[in-house]
Design an enzyme around this catalytic site. Structure first.
Site, short mmCIF file in Angstrom:
data_model
loop_
_atom_site.label_atom_id
_atom_site.label_comp_id
_atom_site.label_asym_id
_atom_site.label_seq_id
_atom_site.Cartn_x
_atom_site.Cartn_y
_atom_site.Cartn_z
N ALA A 1 29.81 44.27 37.97
CA ALA A 1 30.86 45.30 38.01
C ALA A 1 31.82 45.04 36.84
CB ALA A 1 31.61 45.30 39.36
N LEU A 2 31.22 45.01 35.66
CA LEU A 2 31.95 44.56 34.47
C LEU A 2 33.07 45.51 34.05
CD1 LEU A 2 28.95 43.31 32.27
CD2 LEU A 2 30.31 42.05 33.96
N HIS A 3 34.15 44.94 33.55
CA HIS A 3 35.29 45.70 33.05
C HIS A 3 35.78 45.06 31.75
CE1 HIS A 3 37.57 42.40 34.69
NE2 HIS A 3 37.14 42.64 35.92
N VAL B 1 43.24 40.33 30.86
CA VAL B 1 43.35 41.70 30.36
C VAL B 1 43.94 42.56 31.48
CG1 VAL B 1 42.07 43.70 29.49
CG2 VAL B 1 41.37 41.39 28.84
N LEU C 1 43.04 43.53 35.43
CA LEU C 1 41.73 44.10 35.73
C LEU C 1 40.97 43.17 36.65
CD1 LEU C 1 40.57 45.48 32.28
CD2 LEU C 1 41.58 46.71 34.18
N GLY D 1 38.08 43.08 31.11
CA GLY D 1 38.35 41.64 31.21
C GLY D 1 37.11 40.85 30.85
N HIS D 2 35.97 41.23 31.46
CA HIS D 2 34.70 40.57 31.14
C HIS D 2 34.36 40.75 29.65
CE1 HIS D 2 34.04 41.58 35.56
NE2 HIS D 2 33.89 40.28 35.54
N GLN E 1 29.80 31.57 47.52
CA GLN E 1 31.25 31.49 47.38
C GLN E 1 31.98 32.47 48.29
OE1 GLN E 1 30.97 32.46 43.07
NE2 GLN E 1 32.84 33.63 43.41
P1 AMP Z 1 33.96 37.68 38.09
O1 AMP Z 1 32.88 38.63 37.72
O2 AMP Z 1 35.09 38.31 38.85
O3 AMP Z 1 33.44 36.41 38.70
O4 AMP Z 1 34.63 37.24 36.72
C1 AMP Z 1 33.87 36.66 35.69
C2 AMP Z 1 34.80 36.07 34.67
O5 AMP Z 1 35.67 37.07 34.15
C3 AMP Z 1 35.72 34.98 35.28
O6 AMP Z 1 35.80 33.91 34.37
C4 AMP Z 1 37.02 35.69 35.44
O7 AMP Z 1 38.14 34.81 35.40
C5 AMP Z 1 37.01 36.62 34.24
N1 AMP Z 1 37.92 37.75 34.44
C6 AMP Z 1 38.02 38.53 35.54
N2 AMP Z 1 39.01 39.43 35.39
C7 AMP Z 1 39.56 39.22 34.17
C8 AMP Z 1 40.63 39.82 33.42
N3 AMP Z 1 41.33 40.84 33.90
N4 AMP Z 1 40.90 39.33 32.19
C9 AMP Z 1 40.17 38.29 31.67
N5 AMP Z 1 39.16 37.68 32.32
C10 AMP Z 1 38.86 38.14 33.55
#
Ligand code: AMP
Length: 273
Positions: free
Chosen positions: A29-31, A173, A181, A33-34, A58
């Site tokens: 579910a990439l945005h 981000v 995000l 931030g990713h 987890q």
């Molecule tokens: P997730 O898919 O939620 O496990 O996130 C994968 C990676 O993206 C993790 O290292 C998160 O900390 C990072 N991440 C999630 N949201 C953000 C964001 N808004 N800005 C920067 N990195 C993010």
């Protein structure tokens, strides 16, 4: 972009490369931030690998793993557009066996903050991260500062297990209005999203207090709690970069962390001062 689901196939594929490898683990579910993690990895490495793996270990038993947003096709396109070289997309059975060896989060640092209301969550995080790092064997791995406790525990694991990967922390981000995000933002109704803006406001308020010379942690926390009210607050904490509590802000060594529940959605955020 090559898409690989088997860990062994990925390990074999990587044997052909003798170059720096940047790795970005995600749950999909990439945005944006990713994407910022991917951009950083591209700047610093010859080859960039992203994993998409919704890690079941987890999630606690009462948490809704099934409802976690899934956008496989859009994610693949985003990775391709962002210049990812290899997308690692394993199935649960590729990663986990029936009778598992696993990593235990530290008894103190793994059970405070998010770990206090989600006991065992960080065992799952550390176990999957060590597996992914062992499969990819990257030069550098990229994690968001937004998940500060996760970043801290992964850095600790890498140090205490004498692993040689470099952990790179990437800034959070945000949307224009300040909301950090998160894949979980998809759960919010428009009115809940409005409520969620209190998180960013509370952190902004803390920064303003600090710039006006207020350094007392209790005073800052109480100002933040007032702004966050009536949301359900899991914690508001002021810690140093080693995750020890601070009585006074130390510029250059402070993280202010918040986690709240909006509707049924947990949202966390923080600022590094
Ligand atoms: P997730 O898919 O939620 O496990 O996130 C994968 C990676 O993206 C993790 O290292 C998160 O900390 C990072 N991440 C999630 N949201 C953000 C964001 N808004 N800005 C920067 N990195 C993010």
């Amino acid at each position: 972009m090559k898409i690989i689901s088997s860990p062994l196939e990925l390990k074999n594929y990587l044997k052909n490369y003798n170059c720096s490898v940047g790795f970005v683990p995600t749950m999909g579910a990439l945005h944006e931030g990713h994407i910022s993690l991917i951009k950083k990895a591209k700047e610093q490495n010859d080859l960039v690998i992203v994993s998409i793996f919704l890690n079941p270990t987890q999630f606690l038993k009462d948490e809704d793993l099934d409802k976690y947003p899934k956008k496989d096709e859009a994610d693949k396109k985003l990775c391709q557009l962002s210049g990812v070289d290899v997308l690692f997309f394993p199935h649960v059975d590729d990663i986990y066996a029936e009778d598992e060896v696993s990593v235990l989060a530290p008894k103190v640092r793994g059970y405070v903050l998010e770990g206090s209301s989600r006991p065992g969550h960080f065992n799952g995080v550390l176990t999957v991260v060590i597996k992914l790092l062992n499969i990819v064997n990257p030069t550098r791995a990229y994690f968001g500062k937004k998940d500060a406790q996760q970043l801290n525990l992964i850095s600790l694991m890498v140090k205490q297990f004498f692993m040689s990967v470099e952990i790179v922390a990437v800034d959070t981000v945000r949307e224009k209005d300040g909301l950090a995000l998160s894949s979980r933002n998809a759960y919010l109704t428009p009115s809940q999203r409005e409520e969620a803006l209190k998180i960013a406001s509370s952190l902004r308020n803390a920064t303003v207090m600090v710039t006006r010379g207020v350094l007392d942690a209790k005073e800052i926390i109480s100002g933040m709690r007032e702004i966050l009210s009536p949301l359900h607050i899991f914690y508001v904490e002021i810690l140093n970069r080693d995750f020890n509590q601070l009585a006074h802000i130390e510029i250059g060594n402070t993280i202010i962390l918040v986690e709240v529940k909006v509707g049924t959605t947990r949202l966390l955020d923080n600022i590094w001062l």
